[in-house]
Design a protein around this motif. Structure first.
Motif, mmCIF file in Angstrom:
data_model
loop_
_atom_site.group_PDB
_atom_site.id
_atom_site.type_symbol
_atom_site.label_atom_id
_atom_site.label_comp_id
_atom_site.label_asym_id
_atom_site.label_seq_id
_atom_site.Cartn_x
_atom_site.Cartn_y
_atom_site.Cartn_z
ATOM 1 N N HIS A 1 11.575 11.979 18.263
ATOM 2 C CA HIS A 1 10.833 11.647 19.463
ATOM 3 C C HIS A 1 9.337 11.842 19.216
ATOM 4 C CE1 HIS A 1 12.186 15.917 19.660
ATOM 5 N NE2 HIS A 1 10.888 16.122 19.851
ATOM 6 N N THR A 2 8.529 11.262 20.059
ATOM 7 C CA THR A 2 7.092 11.503 20.038
ATOM 8 C C THR A 2 6.707 12.222 21.331
ATOM 9 O OG1 THR A 2 6.389 9.504 21.227
ATOM 10 C CG2 THR A 2 6.793 9.294 18.836
ATOM 11 N N TRP B 1 1.770 4.867 21.162
ATOM 12 C CA TRP B 1 2.900 3.935 21.298
ATOM 13 C C TRP B 1 3.543 4.039 22.680
ATOM 14 C CZ3 TRP B 1 6.274 4.136 16.213
ATOM 15 C CH2 TRP B 1 5.601 3.416 15.204
ATOM 16 N N ARG C 1 10.070 0.256 20.749
ATOM 17 C CA ARG C 1 9.925 1.433 19.883
ATOM 18 C C ARG C 1 10.680 2.639 20.443
ATOM 19 N NH1 ARG C 1 3.505 0.273 19.945
ATOM 20 N NH2 ARG C 1 3.324 -1.027 18.068
ATOM 21 N N TYR C 2 11.020 2.586 21.716
ATOM 22 C CA TYR C 2 11.697 3.685 22.396
ATOM 23 C C TYR C 2 12.999 3.172 23.005
ATOM 24 C CZ TYR C 2 7.227 6.070 21.839
ATOM 25 O OH TYR C 2 6.089 6.645 21.295
ATOM 26 N N ASP D 1 12.551 9.669 23.205
ATOM 27 C CA ASP D 1 13.229 9.395 21.938
ATOM 28 C C ASP D 1 12.822 8.029 21.385
ATOM 29 O OD1 ASP D 1 14.736 11.665 22.862
ATOM 30 O OD2 ASP D 1 16.328 11.068 21.491
ATOM 31 N N LEU D 2 12.620 7.984 20.075
ATOM 32 C CA LEU D 2 12.336 6.733 19.386
ATOM 33 C C LEU D 2 13.623 5.947 19.147
ATOM 34 C CD1 LEU D 2 9.817 8.202 16.828
ATOM 35 C CD2 LEU D 2 9.252 6.453 18.535
ATOM 36 N N ASP D 3 13.486 4.629 19.016
ATOM 37 C CA ASP D 3 14.631 3.772 18.721
ATOM 38 C C ASP D 3 14.623 3.447 17.233
ATOM 39 O OD1 ASP D 3 16.622 1.931 18.473
ATOM 40 O OD2 ASP D 3 15.968 0.672 20.156
ATOM 41 N N TRP D 4 15.487 4.142 16.488
ATOM 42 C CA TRP D 4 15.500 4.013 15.039
ATOM 43 C C TRP D 4 16.212 2.761 14.553
ATOM 44 C CZ3 TRP D 4 13.459 6.544 10.793
ATOM 45 C CH2 TRP D 4 12.570 7.583 11.108
ATOM 46 N N ILE E 1 9.732 1.690 13.310
ATOM 47 C CA ILE E 1 9.827 3.152 13.334
ATOM 48 C C ILE E 1 10.073 3.680 11.926
ATOM 49 C CG2 ILE E 1 11.002 5.137 14.347
ATOM 50 C CD1 ILE E 1 9.497 3.299 16.331
#
Length: 554
Positions: A104-105, A111, A127-128, A178-181, A186
């Motif tokens: 997560h950021t 972003w 991105r998330y 949370d980021l979307d991997w 990402i």
């Protein structure tokens, strides 16, 4: 000559930058303060230092909410300060490990700000993990996932046009989306972040929430309620998904590209992965993935001989099956310090104490410290690598009487005080008993209040004092290195009472027998053996008392 990589038996010391040493008197630890105190670690005898996050951050979760992965937050200093720290550490023979937070950021990351300003479906949101809600008008969250910090793991946006809109996932605080991997952008970004710090000379990374980046396709509901910290993560759609291993194969290739042929210069990757069972955790340290993964099953094992023997045996077997060393740990910045955790009655089964407050049942400080010293004596003899959390070499207990208005862990606020949180293990370290803030900084300021008993545990009260916890750690670490115990093989010994943990570790430098008495009846030491190190003074009587441990030779 074949070189055994340094990380296979390294002892790595965790520094929580806010709480290690404050150079400017603002009450918050910083990078220059760390640099000034590095000689303490060289004298202690560790091999490397791991720094918890110091990146640009609003500090909603003490730096684990990163707004810029390539810069130092002004509260901790500058990039030049980091470079000076790295040079100083290397001159002292200490390697430097830094945190990376890829799950997560911060919500203040550029972003995420761009995502908030964008309309649903725009690339900025990809991105998330943004999703439409359920219910007649999207008023319900996309699934039933709960945040590790309390409450639901979804927050609904107000869209730029003012209407209620999509929801975003945050497995921790609302300020940590949370980021979307599944998004290649990402993956490319985080690989570039790794290279940025490797180019500045770091020796590796500890990966925060290493089991969390990939979620199950479709984000299905979970059928596990409450605290899942000791549940098999293979049952949970937000943790330990197979896709994380593809990420780490890519990262391993990057780390290996910075190693120098013929030199012991591997750059390492260590996972913070709360993963059960042990077979699942071992997958993270296969030869083409990560180098280490914290053994939290060992940390949560109670001070009971049968439980410890089973955990140690199983842990060593699982690591050996993939050709990896085991990585032992007893305390860190997220759990109650083991000098306090072991001060409670010990019951079979894995145990994790969320926190201790002034109204909680209090641990027995005397028993807790005695067991902690014995537990460390056991751990530092085990084959593999080990991590030490700042201040445990001083015998620091958990700060259990922090007032509510001093607490800063978001867990405390998000649960309305139901969860005490992790502040108790993060209280600033003492250095000089008679100085303001016990020498933490030049002023009397301290971002969390220090207990009065910390003064008597400061290094200037323990250094050179026979029997002190500091001198015990120095002895154990020196003997461990000289005897190469981390590269040895463990053999269990029979013929002792059921409450005695007994084993021999044999390395190219010889054999050491380890006995730990977890019962209440004293045990006579074998005749003719020399005491190499002991958690308490047992030389005159040659009896191993309750909650004591010893290394023997001969």
């Amino acid at each position: 000559m074949t070189i055994t990589p340094w990380w296979r038996d390294a002892v790595i010391y965790q520094i929580y930058p806010r709480s290690w040493a404050d150079s400017d008197g603002d009450g918050i630890g910083d990078l220059p303060g760390i640099t000034e105190r590095l000689p303490h670690l060289a004298e202690l005898g560790v091999d490397a230092v791991w720094l918890s996050p110091f990146y640009t951050s609003p500090q909603n979760d003490a730096g684990y909410d990163v707004a810029d992965y390539r810069d130092v937050d002004p509260v901790f200093g500058t990039l030049d300060d980091f470079d000076r720290l790295t040079v100083a550490a290397h001159e002292l023979g200490l390697r430097v490990i830094v945190d990376i937070v890829p799950n997560h950021t911060s919500s203040e990351h550029p972003w995420f700000r761009a995502a908030l300003a964008a309309a649903p479906g725009r690339p900025e949101r990809a991105r998330y993990l943004f999703r439409d809600g359920t219910g007649d008008s999207g008023e319900l969250p996309p699934n039933n996932w709960q945040s590790k910090f309390g409450g639901r793991a979804w927050t609904r946006l107000t869209e730029p046009d003012g209407r209620p809109g999509q929801w975003y996932l945050h497995m921790f605080d609302t300020s940590q989306p949370d980021l979307d991997w599944t998004n290649q952008e990402i993956r490319d970004e985080m690989q570039d972040v790794l290279r940025f710090w490797l180019d500045r000379g770091v020796d590796g990374f500890r990966i925060d929430v290493a089991h969390g980046m990939v979620k199950a396709e479709g984000l299905p509901d979970t059928d596990v309620e409450g605290d899942d910290s000791v549940s098999p993560t293979s049952r949970l759609p937000m943790w330990d998904q197979p896709g994380v291993h593809d990420i780490y194969r890519e990262w391993r290739r990057i780390a290996d590209s910075y190693a120098k042929e013929g030199e012991d210069a591997d750059r390492i990757l260590c996972a913070e992965a709360w993963v059960l069972p042990g077979e699942a955790l071992a997958r993270y340290v296969r030869p083409d993935e990560l180098h280490q993964s914290f053994n939290f099953e060992y940390l949560m094992t109670p001070w009971l001989a049968a439980d410890l023997r089973e955990t140690i045996s199983h842990s060593l077997a699982q690591a050996a099956a993939v050709g990896a060393p085991q990585t032992w740990v007893l305390s860190n910045h997220d759990v109650v310090r083991h000098a306090s955790r072991l001060g409670y009655p010990q019951l079979p089964g894995l145990q994790k104490i969320a926190g201790i407050g002034p109204d909680s049942p209090q641990p027995d400080a005397v028993i807790g410290l005695r067991r902690a010293r014995a537990a460390t004596t056991v751990m530092l003899a085990l084959p593999g690598s080990a991590y030490v959390f700042q201040g445990e070499e001083l015998g620091l207990p958990e700060a259990t009487h922090l007032p509510d208005d001093a607490r800063q862990d978001p867990t405390f606020a998000r649960t309305g005080g139901a969860s005490i949180g992790r502040d108790g293990c993060r209280v600033p370290v003492p250095w000089e008993a008679g100085e303001p803030s016990f020498g933490f900084g030049p002023s009397d300021r301290s971002w969390l209040p220090q207990p009065a008993e910390y003064g008597d545990l400061a290094p200037d009260r323990q250094r050179g004092v026979a029997g002190s916890t500091l001198e015990l750690y120095r002895t154990l670490l020196r003997q461990r290195r000289e005897r190469r115990l981390g590269r040895g093989d463990l053999t269990w010994l029979d013929g002792y009472p059921v409450d005695v943990l007994a084993f021999t570790v044999t390395s190219p430098e010889g054999a050491v027998t380890v006995l730990a008495n977890l019962g209440t009846t004293a045990v006579e030491l074998p005749a003719g053996c020399t005491i190499v190190a002991s958690s308490s003074d047992i030389e005159p009587v040659r009896l191993l008392g309750a909650d004591e441990a010893v290394w023997l030779e001969g």
